[in-house]
Scaffold this active site. Structure first.
Site, PDB file in Angstrom:
ATOM      1  N   TYR A  84      38.498  42.125  41.896  1.00 52.03           N
ATOM      2  CA  TYR A  84      37.728  41.289  40.962  1.00 52.03           C
ATOM      3  C   TYR A  84      36.438  42.010  40.535  1.00 52.03           C
ATOM      4  CZ  TYR A  84      40.488  36.991  41.740  1.00 52.03           C
ATOM      5  OH  TYR A  84      41.474  36.043  41.782  1.00 52.03           O
TER       6      TYR A  84
ATOM      7  N   GLU B 249      39.365  31.291  33.658  1.00 52.03           N
ATOM      8  CA  GLU B 249      40.782  30.925  33.502  1.00 52.03           C
ATOM      9  C   GLU B 249      41.213  31.054  32.040  1.00 52.03           C
ATOM     10  OE1 GLU B 249      42.020  31.001  36.260  1.00 52.03           O
ATOM     11  OE2 GLU B 249      40.186  30.600  37.371  1.00 52.03           O
TER      12      GLU B 249
HETATM   13 ZN   LIG Z   1      41.314  35.260  37.828  1.00 58.78          ZN
END
Ligand SMILES: [Zn+2]
Length: 619
Positions: A401, A316
């Site tokens: 991802y 994050e």
């Molecule tokens: Zn992320």
């Protein structure tokens, strides 16, 4: 601008798509752009709704336009007004507002409703929308006191990404539109409100909070949480907000955040958002983390007591550069956020926790990718997620991802770390505070990376990574020497060695995860019982290990796990865990158990998870 060829793009009718357009927004941002939102919100826990008004400041790109199109979902619009053009510096009031006509379009199940506002002949600089949200707003979760740790006060939190800011604020809900905002939020006395803005932990809990975010952000980063929330500083720029009973454990678990921030700055340049605080939400939060600027939202399942899962904090934090500073222009381009961030996470982990840990995590990521490669159709295995006609939530997969991260790792391997770091930093500087498409990235690489490093990577190789399906031919995934001992133990176990005789000294969470995910598909009841009795997997308090074990157990009908599995699924609402566990139950034919558990657990899940599970589960 380079256009992908038809064979390299998986869309059958690729030529009909305009990849610069955001297909998930109704907004006419080519004509008029929202620059600032001023919110005045009352949080009504009894009716589970926000009541208030949003004053939108507009920048006209075409002066003769007659309509403003905004995004909304399940909002009740009470009135739309133009704020007096001569009086735009003051706060809008009933006296300086003139009513405007508006129509709400029919609801689209993915996009919500278009608000079509008729603009006055002399363009107004501000439009004010009086509205309230619905208790079913997909971007808000309302928790009863018993669903919180303290059990005394209710709780509210938002999740705007990808397209649910529109369910609590009427706006141009597209990452292409960056906005600044300010907000006044009224809550019951004794509760604290926090936002993705500058938070002031000393603010008295007298029911009124003021916020300001003066750096422009994409709308999916609009965030709000309200509850019995306390604060503890863990560094000069970092701190944690959470319910009082979790505060000490959270502060301890995430105490390395300031160090991570320094490492990240050394790689990608100064941190531009001032503070980096985190809020640890109740267990129903549907994600591991959400990169809301100045206040990352995190699941409590990261608190393992041994910092073993803090790479999500690094993730994050990494978004502060890749995602929040350089953003995806549309949800097709999500890989630009998540791929670079997943790579960058690994670099932070390497610097803070060492190369061995970083390699372990990288290998585990690769394992997840290859698992999904086996089950997802080939045409979904490109970096751009071709979700133009579908639900943008589907863009969040292993390809945007992990495959994208493997691509970035491969660039580093080819260029060498020094040259690659230079490219990465220049890329972030060049596109800071901008939203870019896949094709803009390709064009930038063609102008910068390819001419400089033509001996290391060709254009064809670059395009194969981005537009090709699966992994490029000849690509070897990462390896970690640290997993050799796990491979040895696995081989012994498969050949019949008792679990208690396996050599598991010094194994950490990622070794166990690797062990569990690499076990054979079919295992005997005797062996499962042996594993469970020796390692107490069913009782694991580590949410990752428990999830991996439950998957093994369900697929092999090891029924002693069912009570613990049920308690886990009722307690935790994180999509990463609940989605695969319900899918395993369904595949294994546990229909009665699945129905029983879901009936008990559903009310505690976030609306977005409820929608996904309602669609996918056969009850
Ligand atoms: Zn992320």
């Amino acid at each position: 601008m380079l256009q992908p060829t038809k064979t390299k793009n998986t869309l059958a009718d690729a030529t009909t798509w305009d990849f610069t357009r955001d297909y998930h927004s109704f907004a006419n941002i080519e004509q008029v752009q929202l620059t600032h939102v001023s919110l005045d919100l009352l949080v009504d826990f009894d009716a589970q709704r926000l009541i208030g008004k949003a004053t939108l400041s507009l920048d006209y790109l075409e002066l003769d336009i007659t309509e403003l199109w905004l995004d909304s979902r399940d909002l009740t619009i009470l009135a739309v007004t133009a704020v007096d053009a001569a009086d735009t510096t003051s706060v809008s009031t009933a006296e300086n507002e003139a009513p405007l006509d508006f129509i709400l379009s029919e609801a689209n199940s993915i996009l919500g409703q278009k608000i079509c506002i008729s603009l006055p002949t002399s363009p107004c600089k501000q439009v004010c929308i009086h509205y309230h949200t619905s208790p079913a707003a997909q971007g808000l979760q309302w928790l009863a006191p018993e669903q919180t740790a303290g059990k005394q006060l209710p709780y509210l939190f938002s999740q705007s990404q990808p397209i649910n800011a529109r369910s609590w604020i009427p706006l141009q809900d597209t990452p292409k539109a960056r906005i600044t905002f300010d907000a006044k939020v009224q809550v019951p006395k004794g509760m604290r409100a926090v936002m993705s803005a500058m938070n002031h932990p000393d603010t008295p809990l007298n029911g009124v909070f003021h916020f300001e975010m003066e750096r422009p952000i994409p709308t999916h980063l609009m965030a709000l949480a309200v509850g019995d929330i306390a604060f503890q500083a863990i560094g000069p720029r970092c701190g944690v907000y959470t319910e009082p009973s979790m505060l000490a454990a959270a502060a301890k678990e995430f105490e390395d955040t300031e160090h991570m921030l320094e490492v990240a700055e050394s790689l990608l340049g100064p941190y531009v958002w001032d503070r980096y605080d985190m809020i640890i939400l109740p267990p129903s939060f549907p994600f591991g983390g959400m990169e809301n600027p100045r206040l990352a939202f995190l699941t409590p399942t990261l608190i393992a007591g041994d910092k073993s899962l803090v790479s999500t904090v690094a993730h994050e934090l990494a978004h502060s550069w890749t995602g929040n500073l350089v953003s995806n222009a549309t949800w097709r381009d999500l890989w630009l956020n998540e791929g670079f961030t997943t790579y960058f996470t690994n670099r932070i982990v390497e610097a803070v926790y060492g190369k061995e840990q970083a390699e372990l995590e990288w290998v585990i990521e690769f394992g997840r990718l290859t698992e999904e490669m086996a089950s997802l159709p080939k045409d979904k295995q490109t970096l751009p997620a071709n979700v133009q006609q579908g639900d943008p939530n589907l863009a969040f997969n292993r390809f945007t991802y992990e495959k994208a991260s493997m691509f970035v790792h491969d660039l580093e391997r080819r260029l060498g770390r020094v040259a690659f770091d230079k490219f990465l930093r220049n890329y972030v500087d060049h596109f800071a505070f901008k939203a870019i498409t896949t094709e803009v990235f390709v064009e930038y690489a063609q102008q910068t990376l390819l001419p400089l490093h033509s001996d290391k990577i060709t254009e064809a190789e670059l395009l194969t990574w981005i537009y090709g399906e699966g992994l490029p031919e000849g690509y070897c995934g990462p390896t970690s020497m640290s997993l050799d001992k796990v491979d040895d133990a696995l081989a012994c176990f498969i050949q019949g060695t008792a679990a208690s005789l396996l050599s598991v000294k010094d194994w950490r969470v990622h070794h166990w995860q690797y062990f569990l995910t690499q076990l054979p598909e079919v295992i005997s009841q005797v062996q499962l019982m042996d594993l469970d009795e020796t390692f107490q997997f069913t009782q694991s308090t580590n949410a990752e290990i428990a999830c991996d074990w439950f998957r093994v157990a369900i697929r092999n009908h090891y029924d002693p796990v069912l009570p613990a599995l049920s308690a886990y699924l009722v307690r935790i609402g994180r999509g990463k865990f609940v989605r695969p566990l319900y899918a395993e139950l369904q595949i294994a034919g546990y229909h009665t158990e699945l129905k029983d558990i879901y009936t008990k657990a559903r009310a505690g899940y976030h609306p977005s998870i409820q929608v996904q599970l309602d669609k996918s589960l056969i009850l």
